[in-house]
Design an enzyme around this catalytic site. Structure first.
Site, PDB file in Angstrom:
ATOM      1  N   ASN A 188      18.043  10.305  65.703  1.00 25.43           N
ATOM      2  CA  ASN A 188      18.380  10.425  66.919  1.00 25.43           C
ATOM      3  C   ASN A 188      17.083  10.603  68.152  1.00 25.43           C
ATOM      4  OD1 ASN A 188      16.814  12.753  66.376  1.00 25.43           O
ATOM      5  ND2 ASN A 188      18.179  13.825  67.140  1.00 25.43           N
ATOM      6  N   GLU A 223      12.698  21.998  61.844  1.00 26.19           N
ATOM      7  CA  GLU A 223      12.930  22.017  62.939  1.00 26.19           C
ATOM      8  C   GLU A 223      14.438  21.431  62.563  1.00 26.19           C
ATOM      9  OE1 GLU A 223      15.106  20.946  65.985  1.00 26.19           O
ATOM     10  OE2 GLU A 223      14.132  19.146  66.603  1.00 26.19           O
ATOM     11  N   CYS A 264      19.893  18.078  69.145  1.00 25.01           N
ATOM     12  CA  CYS A 264      20.015  18.935  68.597  1.00 25.01           C
ATOM     13  C   CYS A 264      19.919  20.237  68.973  1.00 25.01           C
ATOM     14  CB  CYS A 264      18.841  18.726  67.813  1.00 25.01           C
ATOM     15  SG  CYS A 264      16.740  19.281  68.335  1.00 25.01           S
ATOM     16  N   GLU A 293       7.437  23.483  67.528  1.00 26.09           N
ATOM     17  CA  GLU A 293       6.158  21.999  67.805  1.00 26.09           C
ATOM     18  C   GLU A 293       6.356  22.046  69.543  1.00 26.09           C
ATOM     19  OE1 GLU A 293       9.230  19.511  65.959  1.00 26.09           O
ATOM     20  OE2 GLU A 293       7.326  18.924  63.946  1.00 26.09           O
TER      21      GLU A 293
END
Length: 474
Positions: free
Chosen positions: A151, A249, A283, A456
Site C-alpha cells: 500500500n 506494525e 492502515c 517506527e
C-alpha cells in the site's frame, strides 16, 4: 511514458536476475500484465544472508557521520528522481501520481531524519563511588530482515531501512512482489549513494518461503514487519524459535469520533479526502465514523455529497483523485463486506459497487451500519466509510474501544477538556485530535492490542534496532 525499468534483485552490491519462478507485475488500472519479475531462489537468499553477516562488523564500526552522509545522499537522489519513481509506483500500485510523488519525497525525509537522529543516540552514566564507572550504551542489534506491504511500498520500506542503517545494522529487505520497480528504485538510490556491499540488500520471492528462510537463519537478529495481524502472528511464531527481536506494525480499524461542537464543514473537508486517500488502503485510514446525534444527518449528507464528487480513474490522469484497488484480490473482499452491511440494514449513501475495468471500486458511504456487520469488525482496507450515531461521550468511547485493534484513532471537537479526556481514554497507539498528521518522521508510529507492538519513526524507531549494554568498571 510507459513502464520502463529493470526488475532485478540487489545482493552483495550487485544487481542480478532472480533464479526462482516468474511473477507478473500488473497495472491495477487496466488489469494488464506490464512486466515479469524473476523471484529469488533459496540460493539467492543464502547469498544475501552471508553478505549481510560479512558486512555487519565494518558497517557497525563506521563513524556515524559517514553512515549519515550515505543516507543523506540517498535522500537527495530520491528527491531528484521523485517523479520518475512516482510514475513506477502509480503504474504498479494505482494511487494518483501526486500521492505517489509525495510518498517518494516522504521516504527521502525518513533517510534525512535518521541520518541525523543516529548522531543523537547516546547512553548514560550511572552514579558510582569514586574510582568506579558504570555506563549504559546502545549498540546495533545486528543483521535485520524487513517485510513491507504494497500500500505504501516506498515509504514503509524507507521507514524501516533508514532507521536500521542509521543504527548500524545491515538489512535484507523483502518488499512486495506487486511493486518491484519502485522499491528497486529505492535500492538503486542507496547503491548510487555508495552503500557498501552487503549492507543493504533487496530480494523478491514467495513470501512464506522467504520469511521462513530469513527468520530461520542465525545471521538475522531482528525482524520488522508491516502487514496483517494474521501474518504478523505467524512471523512471531517463527521468530520465537530463535528469540529474534521483532517489531510488528499490524492492521487497524480506525475510529473517528465527531462531536457536535466541531466545525462541520471544515471537518468534512478534511475527512473525505483522507478516507479515500490511496483508495482507503491505509492502515490508519479513518473508517468507523461515530457522529454525535445532533449533527449525524447533516454529517452523513455532507460526507456523501463530497464523496460523489471524487474523480476516480487512472492515477496518471491529472484529474484523478482516487485510483483503483491495488490488486484483484481486494475487489471481491470489498464487495462481500458492502453486501453484508446492506443485508444487515446499512444504507448506501454513495457508491457501493465495483467500477468498470481494472480493479476499481466506487468510493462508498454506508450509514446506520450495525455492530454485527462484518465491515464493522474486519478492517475493510478499501474505499468504504462506515457511520452511525452516538448519544454520549461514554457510548462513543465504548464503540471506539470495542475492537481488538488499536493502531490509530481520530477525534474532532473544539472542547479542550473533552479532547484531553478522549486522548487519555481511547485505546490506540496514536491519536489525532482535529488532525490526521500522525505519521511523521520524528514521532513514534505503532499500535497496541492486535495492532502490534514496537514503534517506527522518532527516537523510538531508532531504538528498535538497538540493544542495550551495561558496562561496569571498578
Amino acid at each position: 511514458m510507459g513502464y520502463e525499468t529493470e526488475l532485478k534483485l540487489f545482493i552483495d552490491g550487485a544487481w542480478r536476475q532472480g533464479e526462482g519462478d516468474m511473477s507478473p507485475v500488473i497495472n491495477p488500472a487496466s488489469g494488464d500484465t506490464i512486466a515479469e519479475l524473476h523471484l529469488a531462489s533459496t540460493a539467492n537468499i543464502d547469498e544475501a544472508l552471508a553478505a549481510a553477516g560479512r558486512a555487519w562488523p565494518a558497517w557497525r564500526a563506521l563513524d556515524v557521520e559517514k553512515r549519515g552522509a550515505i543516507l543523506h545522499k540517498a535522500a537527495s537522489l530520491l528527491r531528484e528522481r521523485a517523479e520518475s519513481i512516482g510514475r513506477l509506483l502509480t503504474q504498479e500500485q494505482g494511487k494518483p501520481l501526486a500521492e505517489a510523488i509525495g510518498e517518494v519525497t516522504g521516504a527521502a525525509g525518513m533517510f534525512d531524519y535518521f541520518a541525523e537522529e543516529a548522531k543523537r543516540s547516546g547512553g548514560r552514566v550511572l552514579v558510582r563511588p569514586t574510582g568506579q564507572r558504570s555506563i549504559v550504551i546502545p549498540q546495533p542489534v545486528g543483521p535485520t530482515a524487513t517485510f513491507t506491504p504494497w500500500n505504501f511500498p516506498i515509504y514503509l520500506l524507507a521507514k524501516k531501512v533508514a532507521a536500521a542503517l542509521a543504527a548500524g545494522c545491515t538489512v535484507i529487505s523483502k518488499p512486495p512482489e506487486e511493486t518491484p520497480g519502485c522499491t528497486g528504485a529505492l535500492a538503486r538510490a542507496l547503491d548510487d549513494a555508495g552503500i557498501p556491499k552487503g549492507v543493504f540488500q533487496l530480494v523478491h520471492g514467495v513470501p512464506d518461503a522467504v520469511s521462513r528462510q530469513l527468520i530461520g537463519s542465525p545471521i538475522i537478529r531482528k525482524i520488522s514487519f508491516t502487514g496483517s495481524t494474521a501474518v504478523g502472528k505467524h512471523l512471531m511464531k517463527l521468530a520465537a524459535d530463535g528469540m529474534k527481536r521483532i517489531t510488528m506494525e499490524l492492521g487497524g480499524h480506525a475510529p473517528v469520533l465527531v462531536f457536535d461542537d466541531c466545525d462541520l464543514d471544515k471537518t468534512l473537508d478534511m475527512l473525505v479526502p483522507q478516507k479515500f486517500r490511496n483508495a482507503g488502503q491505509v492502515c490508519v485510514s479513518p473508517t468507523r465514523f461515530f457522529v454525535q446525534e445532533g449533527i449525524y444527518d447533516a454529517f452523513a449528507k455532507g460526507f456523501a455529497e463530497r464523496t460523489r464528487g471524487i474523480t476516480v480513474g487512472n492515477g496518471l490522469d491529472a484529474d484523478t483523485r482516487m485510483g483503483p484497488l491495488a490488486n484483484g484480490r481486494r475487489l471481491p473482499a470489498i464487495t462481500e463486506l458492502v453486501d453484508d452491511a446492506k443485508a444487515k440494514g446499512a444504507r448506501v449513501l454513495a457508491g457501493g459497487e465495483p467500477g468498470k475495468g481494472g480493479f476499481f471500486f466506487q468510493p462508498t458511504v454506508l450509514a446506520d451500519v450495525p455492530d454485527d456487520a462484518q465491515a464493522m469488525n474486519v478492517e475493510p482496507f478499501g474505499p468504504v466509510a462506515l457511520m452511525r450515531p452516538f448519544a454520549s461521550e461514554d457510548e462513543a468511547l465504548q464503540q471506539a474501544n470495542r475492537l481488538p485493534y488499536g493502531l490509530a484513532a481520530f477525534v474532532f471537537t473544539e472542547n479542550g477538556r473533552r479532547a484531553n479526556r478522549i486522548g487519555d481514554a481511547i485505546e490506540s497507539g496514536m491519536v489525532g485530535i482535529n488532525t490526521f498528521a500522525i505519521s511523521v518522521a520524528d514521532a513514534p508510529f505503532g499500535g497496541i492490542k492486535e495492532s502490534g507492538f514496537g514503534s517506527e519513526g522518532g527516537a523510538e524507531g531508532l531504538a528498535s534496532y538497538q540493544v542495550t549494554k551495561a558496562i561496569h568498571q571498578a
